[in-house]
Structure formats: structure tokens, C-alpha cells
Design a protein around this motif. Structure first.
Motif, mmCIF file in Angstrom:
data_model
loop_
_atom_site.group_PDB
_atom_site.id
_atom_site.type_symbol
_atom_site.label_atom_id
_atom_site.label_comp_id
_atom_site.label_asym_id
_atom_site.label_seq_id
_atom_site.Cartn_x
_atom_site.Cartn_y
_atom_site.Cartn_z
ATOM 1 N N ILE A 109 -4.960 1.784 -11.410
ATOM 2 C CA ILE A 109 -3.857 2.477 -11.093
ATOM 3 C C ILE A 109 -3.161 3.533 -11.972
ATOM 4 O O ILE A 109 -3.697 3.807 -13.115
ATOM 5 C CB ILE A 109 -2.729 1.413 -11.018
ATOM 6 N N GLY A 110 -2.265 4.246 -11.428
ATOM 7 C CA GLY A 110 -2.003 5.461 -12.321
ATOM 8 C C GLY A 110 -0.550 5.842 -11.823
ATOM 9 O O GLY A 110 -0.188 6.874 -11.505
ATOM 10 N N PRO A 111 0.567 5.005 -11.856
ATOM 11 C CA PRO A 111 1.947 5.360 -11.471
ATOM 12 C C PRO A 111 2.252 6.581 -12.288
ATOM 13 O O PRO A 111 1.954 6.886 -13.591
ATOM 14 C CB PRO A 111 2.656 4.033 -11.844
ATOM 15 N N HIS B 218 0.747 -1.010 0.146
ATOM 16 C CA HIS B 218 0.094 0.147 -0.036
ATOM 17 C C HIS B 218 0.980 1.281 -0.057
ATOM 18 O O HIS B 218 2.092 1.207 0.389
ATOM 19 C CB HIS B 218 -1.058 -0.024 1.151
ATOM 20 N N CYS B 219 0.035 2.310 -0.364
ATOM 21 C CA CYS B 219 0.695 3.781 -0.052
ATOM 22 C C CYS B 219 -0.409 4.621 0.166
ATOM 23 O O CYS B 219 -1.411 3.892 1.011
ATOM 24 C CB CYS B 219 1.261 4.233 -1.436
ATOM 25 N N ARG B 220 -0.763 5.769 0.141
ATOM 26 C CA ARG B 220 -1.903 6.443 0.554
ATOM 27 C C ARG B 220 -3.067 6.276 -0.313
ATOM 28 O O ARG B 220 -4.064 5.989 0.524
ATOM 29 C CB ARG B 220 -1.673 7.893 0.452
ATOM 30 N N GLU B 221 -2.796 6.103 -1.510
ATOM 31 C CA GLU B 221 -4.148 5.895 -2.253
ATOM 32 C C GLU B 221 -4.120 4.397 -3.043
ATOM 33 O O GLU B 221 -5.136 4.212 -3.430
ATOM 34 C CB GLU B 221 -4.054 6.830 -3.565
ATOM 35 N N GLY B 222 -2.941 3.873 -2.794
ATOM 36 C CA GLY B 222 -2.973 2.386 -3.836
ATOM 37 C C GLY B 222 -2.875 2.862 -5.187
ATOM 38 O O GLY B 222 -3.467 1.822 -5.839
ATOM 39 N N TYR B 223 -2.314 3.755 -5.682
ATOM 40 C CA TYR B 223 -2.415 4.260 -7.058
ATOM 41 C C TYR B 223 -1.299 4.330 -7.817
ATOM 42 O O TYR B 223 -1.307 4.148 -9.037
ATOM 43 C CB TYR B 223 -3.229 5.559 -6.823
ATOM 44 N N SER B 224 -0.099 4.742 -7.256
ATOM 45 C CA SER B 224 1.043 4.882 -7.723
ATOM 46 C C SER B 224 2.307 4.216 -7.564
ATOM 47 O O SER B 224 2.746 3.332 -8.087
ATOM 48 C CB SER B 224 1.322 6.806 -7.908
ATOM 49 N N ARG B 225 2.679 4.772 -5.924
ATOM 50 C CA ARG B 225 3.837 3.944 -5.587
ATOM 51 C C ARG B 225 3.862 2.518 -5.315
ATOM 52 O O ARG B 225 4.485 1.659 -5.677
ATOM 53 C CB ARG B 225 4.293 4.507 -3.910
ATOM 54 N N SER B 226 2.628 1.831 -4.623
ATOM 55 C CA SER B 226 2.382 0.441 -4.260
ATOM 56 C C SER B 226 2.240 -0.261 -5.618
ATOM 57 O O SER B 226 2.980 -1.302 -5.676
ATOM 58 C CB SER B 226 1.442 0.234 -3.392
ATOM 59 N N PRO B 227 1.325 0.019 -6.451
ATOM 60 C CA PRO B 227 1.461 -0.655 -7.886
ATOM 61 C C PRO B 227 2.823 -0.714 -8.521
ATOM 62 O O PRO B 227 2.997 -1.924 -9.124
ATOM 63 C CB PRO B 227 0.237 0.006 -8.645
ATOM 64 N N THR B 228 3.450 0.280 -8.606
ATOM 65 C CA THR B 228 4.653 0.393 -9.230
ATOM 66 C C THR B 228 5.542 -0.767 -8.537
ATOM 67 O O THR B 228 6.410 -1.523 -9.282
ATOM 68 C CB THR B 228 5.535 1.695 -9.008
ATOM 69 N N LEU B 229 5.774 -0.850 -7.426
ATOM 70 C CA LEU B 229 6.413 -1.943 -6.426
ATOM 71 C C LEU B 229 5.935 -3.159 -7.008
ATOM 72 O O LEU B 229 6.843 -4.087 -7.249
ATOM 73 C CB LEU B 229 6.573 -1.750 -5.031
ATOM 74 N N VAL B 230 4.974 -3.735 -7.104
ATOM 75 C CA VAL B 230 4.128 -4.729 -7.602
ATOM 76 C C VAL B 230 4.571 -5.260 -9.015
ATOM 77 O O VAL B 230 4.920 -6.189 -9.305
ATOM 78 C CB VAL B 230 2.479 -4.812 -7.286
ATOM 79 N N ILE B 231 4.393 -4.306 -9.857
ATOM 80 C CA ILE B 231 4.945 -4.443 -11.222
ATOM 81 C C ILE B 231 6.265 -4.702 -11.469
ATOM 82 O O ILE B 231 6.596 -5.508 -12.144
ATOM 83 C CB ILE B 231 4.708 -2.977 -11.803
ATOM 84 N N ALA B 232 7.152 -3.942 -10.532
ATOM 85 C CA ALA B 232 8.646 -4.536 -10.519
ATOM 86 C C ALA B 232 8.885 -5.787 -9.943
ATOM 87 O O ALA B 232 9.576 -6.652 -10.819
ATOM 88 C CB ALA B 232 9.402 -3.389 -9.515
#
Length: 193
Positions: free
Chosen positions: A167-169, A130-144
Motif C-alpha cells: 500500500i502507499g497512502p 476498494h478504490c481504483r488501485e487498492g493502494y491509497s484511499r481504501s487502505p487508509t479507510l481500513v487503517i482508520a
């Protein structure tokens, strides 16, 4: 599933990734709920779920990866102490959601933690990223993680997460994922020679 072994698969642009993330009108959509399973054993979501220990337990979460650890308004102020006594295994990454923030320095660390989480208890672990919104940081780490440990190319990894959550990294993070894709493709090519 496309993998990195296909020639030219590393030539993916930020615009191509943004095209995957937007609707038919080219608009980004905010997440429809506060948390989604995006891959077996991996959930991506926002701060409200991270702060709700009972909800995390109901989801069967064993590990928590906070991609926004810190005290500012753009961060989520949890840490290992916050989860003391809950049974969760916690890891925090102090990332900021700015185009110029180098999240790529945390790709391996996050992938290692997610991999250990999924292997936990004979493969029965579940991780909440997670991050604040679950929209940019956290999905980026899952994609990596999907790229580094599941041998997906960037296009496939982004599409995998996006088909399960809006999502919207930011473009800086997408560029870093393109760089990772290029590096992994080059490594794959050198191994084959």
C-alpha cells in the motif's frame, strides 16, 4: 501489539509511516495481486475485483465499501444500483486521491460500515474495501477502522495492513491518520484521568 495507552505513542510522523510502507531501498511497491485479505473479514483491492460479482461471491464478500465512488478517471463508477440483485450491501465514499483531499471526514462513516459488515450474520460478514488501485484511499479507510474500532495506534494499524498488501497512502492521508492517532491518544489520556 502496541496500543494507544503507551505514553508518546501519538508522536508518529508521516516519514515514520512511509518508512513502514517502503522497501529496504526506500521504494514503494505496487500491489502484487488485485485483492488481499488484510485483517479477519476485511479485503482490500482494486476496481477489477469490484466489477467482478462472481469473484466477490467466491471470496464470500457480503459488503462492499467503494472508497472512490464517482465518474472521473480516478474514481470507480459503481453504486448501490450496480449491485442491485446481487445480495451485496454497498456503501460509497466519493474520495479523490489528492494530498489535500480531507478523507478524515469519512473515517467514522467508513469504520461504522466496516464494523457492521464484520458483525453481519453473527460475525460471518466479509467486506471488500476498494478504490481504483487498492493502494491509497481504501487502505487508509481500513487503517482508520483499525484505529477507531480495534484500538490500534497508527503505527500498528499501518503495519497490519502493509504486512498483507503493498500500500502507499498519499502523504496527506498519512498526515490525517497521524491526526486521528493524536486525537485518540489525547482522548485515552483524558479518560484515564
Amino acid at each position: 501489539m502496541k496500543n494507544r495507552e503507551e505514553p508518546g505513542s501519538f508522536e508518529v510522523s508521516v516519514q515514520q509511516l512511509n518508512d513502514l510502507l517502503t522497501d529496504d531501498r526506500g521504494l514503494f511497491t505496487r500491489p502484487s495481486t488485485d485483492c488481499h485479505p488484510v485483517h479477519p473479514g476485511i479485503y482490500v483491492g482494486n476496481e477489477s475485483v469490484a466489477l467482478n460479482v462472481l469473484r466477490l461471491k467466491r471470496l464470500g464478500i457480503t459488503h462492499i465499501l467503494n472508497a472512490a465512488e464517482g465518474n472521473s478517471l480516478m474514481h470507480v463508477n459503481t453504486n448501490a444500483e450496480f449491485y442491485a440483485g446481487t445480495g451485496f450491501i454497498y456503501h460509497g465514499i466519493p474520495a479523490s486521491d489528492f494530498d489535500h483531499f480531507d478523507l478524515s471526514v469519512y473515517f467514522e462513516e467508513a469504520a461504522d460500515f466496516i464494523g457492521k459488515a464484520l458483525a453481519y450474520n453473527n460475525g460471518k460478514g466479509k467486506v471488500y474495501v476498494h478504490c481504483r488501485e487498492g493502494y491509497s484511499r481504501s487502505p487508509t479507510l481500513v487503517i482508520a477502522f483499525l484505529m477507531l474500532r480495534q484500538n490500534m495506534d497508527v503505527h500498528t494499524a499501518v503495519a497490519t495492513v502493509r504486512q498483507n498488501r503493498e500500500i502507499g497512502p498519499n502523504d496527506g492521508f498519512l498526515l490525517q491518520l497521524c491526526g486521528l492517532n493524536q486525537r485518540l491518544s489525547a482522548e485515552q489520556e483524558s479518560w484515564e484521568q
